[in-house]
Design an enzyme around this catalytic site. Structure first.
Site, short mmCIF file in Angstrom:
data_model
loop_
_atom_site.label_atom_id
_atom_site.label_comp_id
_atom_site.label_asym_id
_atom_site.label_seq_id
_atom_site.Cartn_x
_atom_site.Cartn_y
_atom_site.Cartn_z
N ARG A 149 -28.34 7.56 -57.32
CA ARG A 149 -28.27 8.81 -58.06
C ARG A 149 -29.24 8.74 -59.22
O ARG A 149 -29.14 7.85 -60.06
CB ARG A 149 -26.83 8.95 -58.56
N ASP B 6 -19.69 2.25 -64.44
CA ASP B 6 -20.64 2.23 -63.32
C ASP B 6 -20.17 1.20 -62.30
O ASP B 6 -20.24 -0.01 -62.53
CB ASP B 6 -22.03 1.88 -63.83
N ASP C 107 -22.77 -1.50 -61.00
CA ASP C 107 -23.08 -2.52 -62.01
C ASP C 107 -21.91 -3.48 -62.19
O ASP C 107 -22.11 -4.68 -62.37
CB ASP C 107 -23.41 -1.85 -63.36
#
Ligand code: PRP
Ligand code: URA
Length: 206
Positions: A101, A197, A200
């Site tokens: 994204r 996230d 991550d």
């Protein structure tokens, strides 16, 4: 159809994942375990066919799964759900859809795709921990439909109402399964309260 899979074990594990102090190892393990728990619920209505077998004692009529199951993790974060689901269904085939994204436009970009044969007749489960704007999920659904997939289920951990609405509008034939439906998206397109996230946190990147 949207189904939020409420179960004390799922909620407990998701709570561990949401905590900002949770480290990569625990984050990954909890995601893996939730994937398995969700798969148990999602596969409840899989089609079966009647078969005749012989046990060591006698012949009997019973049932087997009728269709192949194809898992489609959206790279990268979707990979974190593959282990738990394939522990439960060891015969799954795994497609890969690479999407990221764009952090500014929030638009999905395709960088990889690979599918097993037989996707037209299989039960296809697209997996990704996060359903935010729905752009990535809609792109992945478009991609598997282009390959001929018809029976498609979208399996995410945390969803925002905006993402659910976007997928329901673009693909009303796709059932959506979530572990939790959160409140909203923030200005950066992150789910609130969410878990940050996912990619991550799974892979230890930033
Ligand atoms: C995250 C997440 C979804 C997507 C959700 O992936 O894993 O794929 O964002 O957002 P959307 O619903 O607004 O499209 P990201 O693009 O950060 O890539 P990554 O998995 O490689 O971290
Ligand atoms: N992608 C993530 O990993 N987290 C969010 O909250 C939104 C998109």
């Amino acid at each position: 159809m949207l189904k939020v899979l409420e179960h004390p074990l799922i909620t407990h594990k998701l709570t561990q994942m949401r905590k900002k102090e949770t480290k990569t190892k625990d984050f990954r393990e909890n995601l893996d375990e939730i994937g398995g728990l969700m798969a148990y619920e999602i596969t409840r209505n899989l089609p079966v066919r009647e078969v005749e077998i012989e046990t060591p004692v006698t012949a009997m009529k019973t049932y087997e799964l009728e269709k192949d199951i194809i898992l489609v993790p959206i790279l990268r974060a979707g990979l974190g759900m593959v282990g738990g689901i394939s522990n439960l269904i060891p015969t799954v085939k795994v497609a890969h859809v690479g999407l990221y994204r764009d952090e500014t436009t929030l638009q999905p970009h395709v960088y990889f795709e690979k599918y097993p044969v037989g996707i037209e007749n299989a039960v296809v489960m697209i997996v990704d921990p996060m359903l935010a704007t729905g752009g990535s999920a809609n792109a992945a659904i478009d991609m598997v439909k282009k390959q001929g997939a018809k029976d498609i289920r979208l399996v995410c951990l945390v969803g925002a109402p905006e993402g659910v609405e976007a997928v329901e509008k673009a693909h009303p034939d796709v059932d959506i399964y979530l572990a939790a439906l959160d409140e909203k998206l923030n200005d950066q397109g992150y789910i609130v309260p969410g878990l940050g996230d996912a990619g991550d946190r799974i892979f230890g990147t930033k």
